[in-house]
Motif scaffolding. Sequence first.
Motif, PDB file in Angstrom:
ATOM      1  N   UNK A  64      -8.223 -21.053  -2.222  1.00  0.00           N
ATOM      2  CA  UNK A  64      -8.394 -20.129  -3.137  1.00  0.00           C
ATOM      3  C   UNK A  64     -10.156 -19.117  -3.482  1.00  0.00           C
ATOM      4  N   UNK A  65     -10.690 -18.304  -3.741  1.00  0.00           N
ATOM      5  CA  UNK A  65     -11.380 -17.471  -3.074  1.00  0.00           C
ATOM      6  C   UNK A  65     -11.717 -15.942  -3.931  1.00  0.00           C
ATOM      7  N   UNK A  66     -12.687 -15.404  -3.680  1.00  0.00           N
ATOM      8  CA  UNK A  66     -13.240 -14.082  -5.149  1.00  0.00           C
ATOM      9  C   UNK A  66     -13.817 -13.629  -3.482  1.00  0.00           C
ATOM     10  N   UNK A  67     -14.837 -14.117  -3.213  1.00  0.00           N
ATOM     11  CA  UNK A  67     -15.371 -13.560  -2.279  1.00  0.00           C
ATOM     12  C   UNK A  67     -15.691 -13.374  -0.663  1.00  0.00           C
ATOM     13  N   UNK A 102     -11.466  -6.139  -1.119  1.00  0.00           N
ATOM     14  CA  UNK A 102     -11.250  -6.293   0.352  1.00  0.00           C
ATOM     15  C   UNK A 102     -10.444  -7.981   0.041  1.00  0.00           C
ATOM     16  N   UNK A 103     -10.982  -8.498  -0.729  1.00  0.00           N
ATOM     17  CA  UNK A 103     -10.715 -10.129  -0.009  1.00  0.00           C
ATOM     18  C   UNK A 103      -9.055  -9.827  -0.647  1.00  0.00           C
ATOM     19  N   UNK A 104      -8.648  -9.872  -1.624  1.00  0.00           N
ATOM     20  CA  UNK A 104      -7.341  -9.194  -2.657  1.00  0.00           C
ATOM     21  C   UNK A 104      -6.833  -8.314  -1.026  1.00  0.00           C
ATOM     22  N   UNK A 105      -6.899  -7.789  -1.074  1.00  0.00           N
ATOM     23  CA  UNK A 105      -5.803  -7.184   0.156  1.00  0.00           C
ATOM     24  C   UNK A 105      -5.808  -7.480   1.565  1.00  0.00           C
ATOM     25  N   UNK A 106      -6.212  -9.029   1.873  1.00  0.00           N
ATOM     26  CA  UNK A 106      -5.814  -9.911   2.779  1.00  0.00           C
ATOM     27  C   UNK A 106      -5.279 -11.037   2.265  1.00  0.00           C
TER      28      UNK A 106
END
Length: 268
Positions: free
Chosen positions: A217-220, A242-246
Amino acid sequence: MEKHLIFMDIDGTLVAKDQKISNKTRSVVTELQQAGHQFYVATGRKYSSAVDVAKRLTAQTQVIASNGSIYSIDEMLHKKRLSDKALQFIYQTITAHDLPMFFFGEHTIFYTQQLPSYLQKNDQSRIGSSEEDFRFIDSLETLMAVSQRIVNGIVIADEREAELEQVRKILEESGLLSVSSSHPNNIELIPLGVNKATAIQAVRNSLAVPQKNIISFGDGLNDLEMLQASGVSVAMGNAVDELKRHAKFITDTNVEDGIANFLIDYFS
């Protein structure tokens, strides 16, 4: 169910700005640990700060700190640090641009320029816990005298994103360190070849857990490699685009129990 390894960033993921962990998250993690699954916090924070958060979650939660530079496996601590050449290059480059630097040991923060008020007061729990945790660096000689104690670092400069991008390129091209960013206002300074994913790889190899059973889990953006190294990659609802896209999945935000809600659905 097969054993899973679950890795959670801290700031913006496990906790909100108030640094609190919700009772729901703690309850879900405890239940899954009792079922045989293992949890790690995986953060850019210094080791002692990460341990504090991990133990506030549960006593069994393990730690990856300093963006993968320090991690524990079965109570044994593994550590890599910025090289002396990297520290010299960082200091000379950042000083030329008159930007503030923060270097992290396991327990101490070494800083240049004036310590911002948000580190001394409101946000001290984010990086340090007492005045004794901070030490001023007034020269390259002072920095090199404590070089063996320094693991990683960060440059933080609000409203100077364009200049930070220029500096980041210089640091990347040096080939002396790895760089990342958890926010547009910073540059994470990491030992060469190290990130959260390299620590995860070492942990899962040691514990013989297949990649498909790795949840992160991450946000940055400093969570990007971690998500890419995981079979189940989850971006928080408040994560950068950008993280959401990956990520394979997007859960609720950190203030909406995003970690707990995803884990309940996943393991149900």
